[in-house]
Design a protein around this motif. Structure first.
Motif, mmCIF file in Angstrom:
data_model
loop_
_atom_site.group_PDB
_atom_site.id
_atom_site.type_symbol
_atom_site.label_atom_id
_atom_site.label_comp_id
_atom_site.label_asym_id
_atom_site.label_seq_id
_atom_site.Cartn_x
_atom_site.Cartn_y
_atom_site.Cartn_z
ATOM 1 N N ARG A 113 -62.728 7.528 10.753
ATOM 2 C CA ARG A 113 -63.201 7.777 9.382
ATOM 3 C C ARG A 113 -63.502 6.462 8.694
ATOM 4 N NH1 ARG A 113 -59.399 9.744 4.348
ATOM 5 N NH2 ARG A 113 -61.040 9.905 2.761
ATOM 6 N N ILE A 114 -64.623 6.425 7.988
ATOM 7 C CA ILE A 114 -64.940 5.311 7.097
ATOM 8 C C ILE A 114 -64.693 5.798 5.678
ATOM 9 C CG2 ILE A 114 -66.719 3.742 6.256
ATOM 10 C CD1 ILE A 114 -68.158 4.086 8.933
ATOM 11 N N GLU A 115 -63.736 5.191 5.015
ATOM 12 C CA GLU A 115 -63.378 5.592 3.652
ATOM 13 C C GLU A 115 -63.828 4.501 2.673
ATOM 14 O OE1 GLU A 115 -59.395 6.413 0.902
ATOM 15 O OE2 GLU A 115 -59.185 5.885 3.025
ATOM 16 N N PRO A 116 -64.851 4.764 1.860
ATOM 17 C CA PRO A 116 -65.247 3.777 0.852
ATOM 18 C C PRO A 116 -64.106 3.488 -0.113
ATOM 19 C CG PRO A 116 -66.918 5.488 1.109
ATOM 20 C CD PRO A 116 -65.698 5.971 1.825
ATOM 21 N N GLY A 174 -64.274 0.969 -3.043
ATOM 22 C CA GLY A 174 -64.763 -0.045 -3.980
ATOM 23 C C GLY A 174 -65.634 -1.066 -3.282
ATOM 24 N N ASP A 175 -65.144 -2.314 -3.225
ATOM 25 C CA ASP A 175 -65.948 -3.389 -2.639
ATOM 26 C C ASP A 175 -65.666 -3.576 -1.145
ATOM 27 O OD1 ASP A 175 -63.400 -4.422 -2.763
ATOM 28 O OD2 ASP A 175 -63.960 -6.270 -3.794
ATOM 29 N N HIS A 176 -64.987 -2.603 -0.526
ATOM 30 C CA HIS A 176 -64.721 -2.686 0.905
ATOM 31 C C HIS A 176 -64.533 -1.272 1.454
ATOM 32 C CE1 HIS A 176 -60.636 -2.501 -0.828
ATOM 33 N NE2 HIS A 176 -60.262 -1.987 0.334
ATOM 34 N N PHE A 177 -64.184 -1.210 2.720
ATOM 35 C CA PHE A 177 -63.954 0.078 3.364
ATOM 36 C C PHE A 177 -62.555 0.105 3.968
ATOM 37 C CE2 PHE A 177 -68.486 -0.825 3.762
ATOM 38 C CZ PHE A 177 -69.053 0.318 3.210
ATOM 39 N N ARG A 178 -61.937 1.289 3.913
ATOM 40 C CA ARG A 178 -60.722 1.547 4.678
ATOM 41 C C ARG A 178 -61.144 2.257 5.961
ATOM 42 N NH1 ARG A 178 -55.688 2.125 2.675
ATOM 43 N NH2 ARG A 178 -55.519 4.254 3.493
ATOM 44 N N LEU A 179 -60.786 1.669 7.073
ATOM 45 C CA LEU A 179 -61.215 2.183 8.373
ATOM 46 C C LEU A 179 -60.026 2.857 9.062
ATOM 47 C CD1 LEU A 179 -63.159 -1.013 9.468
ATOM 48 C CD2 LEU A 179 -64.077 1.013 8.340
ATOM 49 N N HIS A 180 -60.161 4.141 9.295
ATOM 50 C CA HIS A 180 -59.110 4.913 9.944
ATOM 51 C C HIS A 180 -59.393 4.889 11.450
ATOM 52 C CE1 HIS A 180 -57.542 6.743 6.129
ATOM 53 N NE2 HIS A 180 -58.743 6.320 5.734
ATOM 54 N N LEU A 181 -58.522 4.233 12.198
ATOM 55 C CA LEU A 181 -58.735 4.013 13.626
ATOM 56 C C LEU A 181 -57.710 4.782 14.445
ATOM 57 C CD1 LEU A 181 -59.190 0.126 13.538
ATOM 58 C CD2 LEU A 181 -60.961 1.882 13.313
ATOM 59 N N THR A 182 -58.140 5.228 15.616
ATOM 60 C CA THR A 182 -57.244 5.812 16.601
ATOM 61 C C THR A 182 -57.199 4.869 17.795
ATOM 62 O OG1 THR A 182 -57.823 8.057 15.915
ATOM 63 C CG2 THR A 182 -56.766 7.803 18.063
ATOM 64 N N ILE A 183 -56.007 4.412 18.138
ATOM 65 C CA ILE A 183 -55.831 3.442 19.216
ATOM 66 C C ILE A 183 -55.078 4.111 20.363
ATOM 67 C CG2 ILE A 183 -54.826 1.223 19.858
ATOM 68 C CD1 ILE A 183 -55.138 0.372 16.942
ATOM 69 N N ARG A 184 -55.646 4.008 21.552
ATOM 70 C CA ARG A 184 -55.018 4.570 22.751
ATOM 71 C C ARG A 184 -54.751 3.438 23.732
ATOM 72 N NH1 ARG A 184 -59.259 7.593 21.116
ATOM 73 N NH2 ARG A 184 -58.840 9.735 20.454
ATOM 74 N N ASP A 185 -53.492 3.268 24.101
ATOM 75 C CA ASP A 185 -53.123 2.240 25.065
ATOM 76 C C ASP A 185 -51.918 2.714 25.866
ATOM 77 O OD1 ASP A 185 -51.006 1.933 23.279
ATOM 78 O OD2 ASP A 185 -51.866 0.160 22.326
#
Length: 482
Positions: free
Chosen positions: A149-152, A154-165
């Protein structure tokens, strides 16, 4: 005579001659993890990482959903052609630096004579070159990482990442000021699956974008639906794997053999395509749609060499359903039974289909919002493409509604109507990567203008003082001429 040398030395000499990359000039901001976040670690993600480094832009991160480098990108996975579809002479990710080019790499390994023997690059050699490019330039890619998910914000984005390791799967949130979507053919949409095939069980159906176990098709009867290059590549791979027979079905009465895009493959049109009026860009895209995507001649030759290959032209599937371990189909009124069906039916551009874009998909300006074609020239598929700005950035549907969209750059085939090339393929690199990097540089600079003005007005220490020239100061004495 073989003149092969060490390709690493060519690259290192090139980097030495152009000098070290500039230091990161972008001021840190509290709470910001990345200045630029690149989605996709393939050829374009690596090229962007290098270009941004050379522009002095630090804190750049590239991710890829694949678990490791070997399974990333298309060249050793979903790509099934023997040779690239573009001439070897086209510039690639080397950013204008000959020592980093495919030609330099290939000639260093195999000699100039070997390079002269082919006109289009063998696919596996291209994959080897890209692996070398990432290694010799030390391009970091975080594998096993998906953007959910890319969450706007304001002047940046919050990036919701899924990490698999090795530790399993976990979710994290990171922040970034700029995003580059270098995520391939489905990066602004989805694989296109015709309704007549959609209900088939997945064990009997695959799209060419899927990982297909061709070895399991040995001795099987296979149907391939579609007439573009990927359909022919899949058909050939099945035949080479020992399929009992392959039937390829094309809607057109004859295969599209005229590559109409070559008419604009010269620098004036290539470099200035974005400046064309909307009406001309639409007409060019429509001409391509109506002419059809042309499979390379060698892709056609590859399948027609098999006696158990059968081409059905000018037909459409009426119905298809699973019956035991078979797929029973009716095509133009004729019954068929197959063990497996492959859809080589391309991709649909649909911004709303991407879950990571869901927060703002409805705010993105599309071509159908911007341009009304003349009667008879309407095309829903082209109208669904995003209408991109000069640096391949999203544009707001309603001015002022979503200003953050200008900070998302779309470097994938969704830019086709706006830029006239399959954006993300090799031909687009020379023009579009520098354009995106220049805009990112400008935006980051102007966003912190106060800090940069202060830096430019800062005191600068002198390189020397008056003592270095005091003994040569003119004191007014003259020497009479003899």
């Amino acid at each position: 005579m073989n003149s092969a040398t060490n390709p690493d030395q060519h690259a290192l000499d090139t980097l030495r001659l152009i000098g070290p990359a500039p230091d990161n000039w972008v001021p840190d901001r509290p709470g910001i993890d990345h200045n630029v976040f690149i989605v996709g670690g393939g050829q374009t993600g690596a090229a962007f990482s290098f270009a941004l480094r050379r522009a002095g832009i630090g804190r750049v991160s590239a991710i890829d959903a694949a678990p490791d480098e070997a399974r990333a990108g298309v060249w050793l996975n979903r790509a099934r052609m023997n040779r690239l579809r573009t001439p070897k002479s086209l510039p690639g990710p080397e950013a204008g630096l000959p020592g980093l080019s495919f030609q330099a790499w290939h000639e260093a390994r195999f000699g100039a004579e070997a390079y002269a023997q082919f006109d289009r690059i063998p696919r596996t050699l291209w994959a080897g070159y890209l692996a070398w490019y990432r290694r010799v330039l030390d391009i970091p890619v975080r594998y096993g990482t998906t953007l959910a998910r890319i969450e706007p914000a304001g002047d940046h984005f919050r990036l919701h990442l899924t990490i698999r390791d090795e530790g399993g799967e976990r979710s994290v949130v990171e922040t970034a000021r700029k995003i580059v979507l270098a995520n391939g053919v489905a990066g602004n949409g989805r694989p296109n699956l015709p309704a007549v095939l959609a209900a088939l069980p997945r064990e009997r159906l695959a799209h060419t974008s899927d990982a297909i176990d061709f070895a399991a098709l040995r001795g099987k009867s296979v149907a391939v639906v579609g007439g573009a290059a990927s359909a022919f590549d899949a058909a050939a791979t099945a035949l080479e794997a020992g399929a009992a027979d392959v039937h390829l079905f094309v809607r057109r009465a004859s295969l599209p053999a005229v590559p109409v895009t070559r008419a604009r493959a010269y620098p004036g049109a290539y470099d200035n395509y974005f400046e064309l009026p909307d009406s001309i860009r639409w007409a060019q895209a429509l001409r391509f749609r109506r002419s059809g995507s042309t499979p390379p001649a060698d892709a056609v030759d590859r399948v027609t060499a098999f006696d158990n290959f059968h081409l059905h032209a000018g037909v459409q599937w009426d119905s298809a359903h699973a019956a035991g371990d078979k797929v029973e189909a009716r095509v133009a009124g004729e019954p068929f039974a197959f063990d497996f069906v492959i859809a080589g039916t391309g991709y649909a551009i649909d911004v709303a289909a991407r879950p990571e874009l869901a927060d703002f998909a409805a705010r993105v300006l599309l071509w159908r919002d911007r341009y009304q074609p003349p009667a008879g020239d309407e095309d829903d598929a082209l109208g669904a493409h995003p209408y991109l700005g000069a640096a391949l950035e999203y544009v707001e549907k309603r001015p002022g509604d979503a200003p953050y969209l200008r900070d998302i750059h779309v470097y994938n085939p969704a830019g086709f109507v706006s830029f006239g090339l399959p954006v993300g393929d090799v031909p687009s690199m020379k023009r579009d990567i520098p354009a995106v990097v220049r805009r990112i540089s400008r935006d980051l600079f102007l966003a912190d203008l106060d800090a940069h003005e202060a830096r430019m007005r800062a005191d600068v220490p002198a390189d020397f003082d008056a003592s270095s020239y005091a003994h040569r100061l003119w004191d007014g004495e003259r020497v009479d001429a003899a």
